[in-house]
Scaffold this active site. Sequence first.
Site, PDB file in Angstrom:
ATOM      1  N   GLN A  99       0.851  -1.195   0.000  1.00  0.00           N
ATOM      2  CA  GLN A  99       0.000   0.000   0.000  1.00  0.00           C
ATOM      3  C   GLN A  99       0.884   1.240   0.000  1.00  0.00           C
ATOM      4  O   GLN A  99       0.387   2.357  -0.050  1.00  0.00           O
ATOM      5  CB  GLN A  99      -0.889  -0.009   1.253  1.00  0.00           C
ATOM      6  CG  GLN A  99      -1.850  -1.183   1.301  1.00  0.00           C
ATOM      7  CD  GLN A  99      -2.409  -1.380   2.711  1.00  0.00           C
ATOM      8  OE1 GLN A  99      -3.406  -0.786   3.082  1.00  0.00           O
ATOM      9  NE2 GLN A  99      -1.767  -2.218   3.491  1.00  0.00           N
ATOM     10  N   ASN A 100       2.179   1.032   0.098  1.00  0.00           N
ATOM     11  CA  ASN A 100       3.091   2.173   0.231  1.00  0.00           C
ATOM     12  C   ASN A 100       3.396   2.805  -1.117  1.00  0.00           C
ATOM     13  O   ASN A 100       3.489   2.124  -2.134  1.00  0.00           O
ATOM     14  CB  ASN A 100       4.390   1.727   0.894  1.00  0.00           C
ATOM     15  CG  ASN A 100       4.154   1.211   2.295  1.00  0.00           C
ATOM     16  OD1 ASN A 100       3.075   1.442   2.845  1.00  0.00           O
ATOM     17  ND2 ASN A 100       5.109   0.516   2.861  1.00  0.00           N
ATOM     18  N   ASP A 106       6.169   4.706  -1.398  1.00  0.00           N
ATOM     19  CA  ASP A 106       7.633   4.832  -1.509  1.00  0.00           C
ATOM     20  C   ASP A 106       8.179   3.660  -2.335  1.00  0.00           C
ATOM     21  O   ASP A 106       7.437   2.731  -2.670  1.00  0.00           O
ATOM     22  CB  ASP A 106       8.284   4.871  -0.112  1.00  0.00           C
ATOM     23  CG  ASP A 106       8.087   3.570   0.668  1.00  0.00           C
ATOM     24  OD1 ASP A 106       8.469   2.502   0.150  1.00  0.00           O
ATOM     25  OD2 ASP A 106       7.540   3.611   1.794  1.00  0.00           O
ATOM     26  N   HIS A 132      -1.651   1.648  -4.127  1.00  0.00           N
ATOM     27  CA  HIS A 132      -2.096   3.034  -3.965  1.00  0.00           C
ATOM     28  C   HIS A 132      -1.244   4.022  -4.754  1.00  0.00           C
ATOM     29  O   HIS A 132      -1.244   5.212  -4.452  1.00  0.00           O
ATOM     30  CB  HIS A 132      -2.121   3.398  -2.473  1.00  0.00           C
ATOM     31  CG  HIS A 132      -3.117   2.586  -1.693  1.00  0.00           C
ATOM     32  ND1 HIS A 132      -3.099   2.438  -0.330  1.00  0.00           N
ATOM     33  CD2 HIS A 132      -4.190   1.864  -2.121  1.00  0.00           C
ATOM     34  CE1 HIS A 132      -4.097   1.660   0.060  1.00  0.00           C
ATOM     35  NE2 HIS A 132      -4.773   1.293  -1.002  1.00  0.00           N
ATOM     36  N   SER A 190      -2.488  -1.339   9.317  1.00  0.00           N
ATOM     37  CA  SER A 190      -3.633  -1.404  10.227  1.00  0.00           C
ATOM     38  C   SER A 190      -4.808  -2.142   9.583  1.00  0.00           C
ATOM     39  O   SER A 190      -5.825  -2.372  10.230  1.00  0.00           O
ATOM     40  CB  SER A 190      -4.061   0.014  10.610  1.00  0.00           C
ATOM     41  OG  SER A 190      -4.427   0.741   9.447  1.00  0.00           O
TER      42      SER A 190
HETATM   43  N1  APR Z   1       6.991  -2.237  12.271  1.00  0.00           N
HETATM   44  C1  APR Z   1       5.823  -2.834  11.914  1.00  0.00           C
HETATM   45  N2  APR Z   1       4.633  -2.230  11.993  1.00  0.00           N
HETATM   46  C2  APR Z   1       4.628  -0.967  12.460  1.00  0.00           C
HETATM   47  C3  APR Z   1       5.790  -0.281  12.838  1.00  0.00           C
HETATM   48  C4  APR Z   1       7.021  -0.978  12.743  1.00  0.00           C
HETATM   49  N3  APR Z   1       8.179  -0.434  13.067  1.00  0.00           N
HETATM   50  N4  APR Z   1       5.432   0.969  13.236  1.00  0.00           N
HETATM   51  C5  APR Z   1       4.096   1.047  13.108  1.00  0.00           C
HETATM   52  N5  APR Z   1       3.606  -0.111  12.625  1.00  0.00           N
HETATM   53  C6  APR Z   1       2.237  -0.472  12.309  1.00  0.00           C
HETATM   54  C7  APR Z   1       1.158   0.151  13.158  1.00  0.00           C
HETATM   55  O1  APR Z   1       0.972  -0.631  14.341  1.00  0.00           O
HETATM   56  C8  APR Z   1      -0.056   0.110  12.247  1.00  0.00           C
HETATM   57  O2  APR Z   1      -0.773  -1.104  12.383  1.00  0.00           O
HETATM   58  O3  APR Z   1       1.965  -0.011  10.997  1.00  0.00           O
HETATM   59  C9  APR Z   1       0.567   0.147  10.843  1.00  0.00           C
HETATM   60  C10 APR Z   1       0.346   1.459  10.111  1.00  0.00           C
HETATM   61  O4  APR Z   1      -1.017   1.612   9.842  1.00  0.00           O
HETATM   62  P1  APR Z   1      -1.537   2.857   8.964  1.00  0.00           P
HETATM   63  O5  APR Z   1      -0.887   4.095   9.436  1.00  0.00           O
HETATM   64  O6  APR Z   1      -3.009   2.774   8.956  1.00  0.00           O
HETATM   65  O7  APR Z   1      -0.910   2.549   7.528  1.00  0.00           O
HETATM   66  P2  APR Z   1      -1.479   1.600   6.381  1.00  0.00           P
HETATM   67  O8  APR Z   1      -2.166   0.409   6.956  1.00  0.00           O
HETATM   68  O9  APR Z   1      -0.364   1.358   5.434  1.00  0.00           O
HETATM   69  O10 APR Z   1      -2.547   2.559   5.708  1.00  0.00           O
HETATM   70  C11 APR Z   1      -3.237   2.103   4.574  1.00  0.00           C
HETATM   71  O11 APR Z   1      -4.209   4.249   4.333  1.00  0.00           O
HETATM   72  O12 APR Z   1      -4.229   6.553   4.219  1.00  0.00           O
HETATM   73  C12 APR Z   1      -4.085   5.410   3.525  1.00  0.00           C
HETATM   74  O13 APR Z   1      -3.282   5.303   1.383  1.00  0.00           O
HETATM   75  C13 APR Z   1      -2.837   5.301   2.708  1.00  0.00           C
HETATM   76  O14 APR Z   1      -1.748   3.265   1.985  1.00  0.00           O
HETATM   77  C14 APR Z   1      -2.282   3.943   3.100  1.00  0.00           C
HETATM   78  C15 APR Z   1      -3.502   3.239   3.655  1.00  0.00           C
END
Ligand code: APR
Length: 228
Positions: free
Chosen positions: A86-87, A89, A104, A172
């Site tokens: 979903q990243n 980067d 994304h 998440s």
């Molecule tokens: N290692 C592993 N997991 C981690 C770490 C780490 N060092 N630090 C944080 N996390 C976890 C958090 O516990 C959380 O569950 O990464 C997750 C980040 O969740 P989000 O911020 O919701 O990111 P993501 O799930 O990628 O979001 C999905 O939302 O806004 C949109 O388009 C954007 O692609 C993104 C999508």
Amino acid sequence: MKNLVVLSGAGISAESGLKTFRDSNGLWENHKIEDVATPTGWNNNPELVLEFYNQRRKQASLAKPNMAHKALARLENKFRVTIVTQNVDDLHEKAGSSVVYHLHGELNKARSTLDPNLTYKINDSNISMGDLCEKGYQLRPDIVWFGEPVPMIEKVITYFRSADILIVIGTSLSVYPASSLIDHVNSFADCYYIDPNANENTLRDDFTIIFKQASVGTKELVDILLRS
Ligand code: APR
């Protein structure tokens, strides 16, 4: 060769210095989603949206892959690996993974506001107002915003269906349709979820949950999988 599918989210890049979205001090705490990540936000204030992604791109260009990205690249020695991230980067590619789908979009691409299929590699440069596609229309980030379709979803579902091993890392699982991809995995597949704050309730109970940071948890799991 077994099929190994990875679903990664912002957490895998956190230890490379890139902020997640929903953790405390995450991107969505400091920016309003509707201002910078929706078609309405773009129509209201494209300068703000361009600036938001120009900053993201600059930070991503300086970031280096961490042990988690690097460990995943090593899996190709033994498995047919597909990374679905979903990243936006490019740290999976920088680490050496060869099959990476960006659900994304990608910071390093611009797309025409006329035709979403007209995309351009921009090599870490900014997008500014007045930068036009070959048909004369403003360029925008090649990012899938909230409310927009996810063009790759049907294609990547096929990888989840044929996965023998699934590793979910640092997400998440709160954004659809990415979050629903794990539902397509067969019950016989070995499923792992690496996240220090993993929410067990979002998962099938046959997942092995690794409550660790991506760098540590992924390296440990990859070492085990490569030895088995
Ligand atoms: N290692 C592993 N997991 C981690 C770490 C780490 N060092 N630090 C944080 N996390 C976890 C958090 O516990 C959380 O569950 O990464 C997750 C980040 O969740 P989000 O911020 O919701 O990111 P993501 O799930 O990628 O979001 C999905 O939302 O806004 C949109 O388009 C954007 O692609 C993104 C999508």
